[in-house]
Design an enzyme around this catalytic site. Structure first.
Site, mmCIF file in Angstrom:
data_model
loop_
_atom_site.group_PDB
_atom_site.id
_atom_site.type_symbol
_atom_site.label_atom_id
_atom_site.label_comp_id
_atom_site.label_asym_id
_atom_site.label_seq_id
_atom_site.Cartn_x
_atom_site.Cartn_y
_atom_site.Cartn_z
ATOM 1 N N CYS A 162 14.571 -5.274 -7.907
ATOM 2 C CA CYS A 162 13.438 -5.162 -9.032
ATOM 3 C C CYS A 162 13.781 -3.685 -9.428
ATOM 4 C CB CYS A 162 11.918 -5.240 -8.391
ATOM 5 S SG CYS A 162 11.656 -6.966 -7.631
ATOM 6 N N ARG A 187 3.940 -7.524 -5.861
ATOM 7 C CA ARG A 187 3.405 -7.114 -4.501
ATOM 8 C C ARG A 187 4.589 -6.459 -3.823
ATOM 9 N NH1 ARG A 187 0.492 -10.611 0.132
ATOM 10 N NH2 ARG A 187 0.038 -9.095 1.562
ATOM 11 N N CYS A 210 7.961 -2.510 -11.117
ATOM 12 C CA CYS A 210 7.637 -3.849 -11.201
ATOM 13 C C CYS A 210 6.210 -3.727 -10.602
ATOM 14 C CB CYS A 210 8.581 -4.514 -10.257
ATOM 15 S SG CYS A 210 8.387 -6.227 -9.915
ATOM 16 N N ARG A 256 19.777 -11.200 -6.680
ATOM 17 C CA ARG A 256 19.368 -11.687 -7.778
ATOM 18 C C ARG A 256 18.397 -11.063 -8.710
ATOM 19 N NH1 ARG A 256 17.303 -15.397 -4.559
ATOM 20 N NH2 ARG A 256 15.378 -16.280 -4.908
ATOM 21 N N THR A 293 13.861 -11.854 0.372
ATOM 22 C CA THR A 293 13.599 -12.775 -0.777
ATOM 23 C C THR A 293 15.034 -13.034 -1.645
ATOM 24 O OG1 THR A 293 13.082 -11.124 -2.516
ATOM 25 C CG2 THR A 293 11.196 -12.347 -1.095
#
Length: 350
Positions: free
Chosen positions: A43, A50, A47, A72, A39
């Protein structure tokens, strides 16, 4: 309040990082980030999103390294804000410590640059205490230090930042378990009752005031108690303390057993935050000293967190046995590593 500082703990290894994500360990937020290859998002460990597959995740030291690698920030957990939040809490702690009288929540939040209600939750999440509780504990610690240095009780009260003796006596009763004059005089006029129990892990001393338990320790007896409070009135247990001692004995047999017993222990604001973090560790789980330090917003105070664990006066009830070294080894324990190992094994079986 003086604290021993240690270098910031190194980033955990990859498997420890992955385990932290699986547990959604808030205590390691800010120590590293996890980036998802599929993706392109990174994180913080806590977090709520999932979890990706293990082979699709890499770990980096901080958000800057993640951005440099082309990832990002997650819009759900906002990992870039962790560092900002902790800096704000550190600034608030310094602001409270420097104030002659406890500042209001609005003053502390304004100094940190946050809205009051939001910062109240943030401060408690990072330290285990509210700003007001931290300020009260800090002032009580100053009072204790001033009393130990000698001089008059009244002078110590005003030196600690109290505007009136009545507030000092109320705080001392709550945090020291006795009045300022009694603390200064070795527990004078305080009644402490005790019971000695033979448990499955050896002899245990259980002692308490009318407010709650003040000492639980292996291999100690009434002589040790008298040395701690040489001018207190030390008496055998009454029915109330015998009942508490029986529950402590049950807790040693089953350290995963949920208990809510009355406590009467004093400590600095830092110590109280560490002890609160210890009690927040679920039975059967462990944390490192670095994780405890990070959980209270002091990631650099690893040695100080270890010292606070060692100063714990309520063995098992405040579960310092759940803290390990960063390499996963048992480390030290005031009452012997074999007892620590036995307590952990009992919790895992439960």
């Amino acid at each position: 309040m003086r604290q021993m500082e240690a270098p910031t703990p190194a980033m955990p290894d990859a498997e420890a990082c992955w385990d932290a994500f699986l547990r959604r360990d808030r205590g390691l937020d800010g120590r590293f980030v996890g980036a998802v290859l599929t993706t392109g998002i990174y994180c913080k460990p806590s977090c709520a999103a999932r979890h990706p597959r293990r082979e699709n995740m890499v770990f980096l030291a901080d958000p800057q390294a993640a951005r440099a690698a082309g990832f990002r920030a997650c819009l759900r957990c906002r990992p870039d804000e962790v560092g900002r939040d902790r800096l704000a809490v550190e600034a608030a702690v310094a602001f409270i410590a420097a104030a002659e009288t406890p500042p209001s929540l609005e003053q502390v939040a304004a100094h940190a640059g946050y809205a009051p209600h939001h910062f109240h939750r943030l401060f408690k999440r990072e330290t285990g205490m509210t700003p007001a509780a931290y300020a009260r504990s800090l002032r009580t610690e100053r009072l204790k230090n001033a009393l130990e240095e000698g001089g008059s009780v009244t002078g110590a009260i005003y030196e600690a930042g109290y505007n009136a003796p009545s507030r000092a006596y109320a705080d001392a009763e709550r945090h020291l378990g006795m009045t300022p004059s009694a603390w200064k005089d070795g527990g004078r006029e305080v009644v402490i009752r005790y019971a000695e129990r033979a448990t499955s892990l050896g002899p245990v001393l259980v002692a308490g005031t009318e407010r709650g338990l003040c000492r639980i320790s292996f291999d100690e007896d009434v002589t040790d108690l008298r040395q701690r409070f040489p001018k207190a009135e030390i008496l055998p247990a009454d029915a109330r303390l015998e009942g508490l001692a029986a529950q402590v004995e049950q807790l040693i047999d089953d350290p995963a057993r949920p208990l809510d017993l009355p406590l009467d222990v004093c400590g600095t604001a830092f110590q109280q935050a560490v002890w609160a973090a210890l009690r927040a560790i679920p039975p059967g789980e462990t944390r490192s000293y670095g994780e405890i330090a990070a959980a209270i917003g002091k990631p650099g105070a690893v040695r100080a967190a270890g010292t606070a664990c060692g100063d714990n006066a309520l063995v098992v009830l405040i579960p310092c046995h759940r803290v390990l070294r960063s390499d996963g080894s048992l480390g030290g324990y005031a009452y012997g590593v074999e007892r620590k190992k036995a307590l952990l094994e009992r919790e895992k079986r439960a």
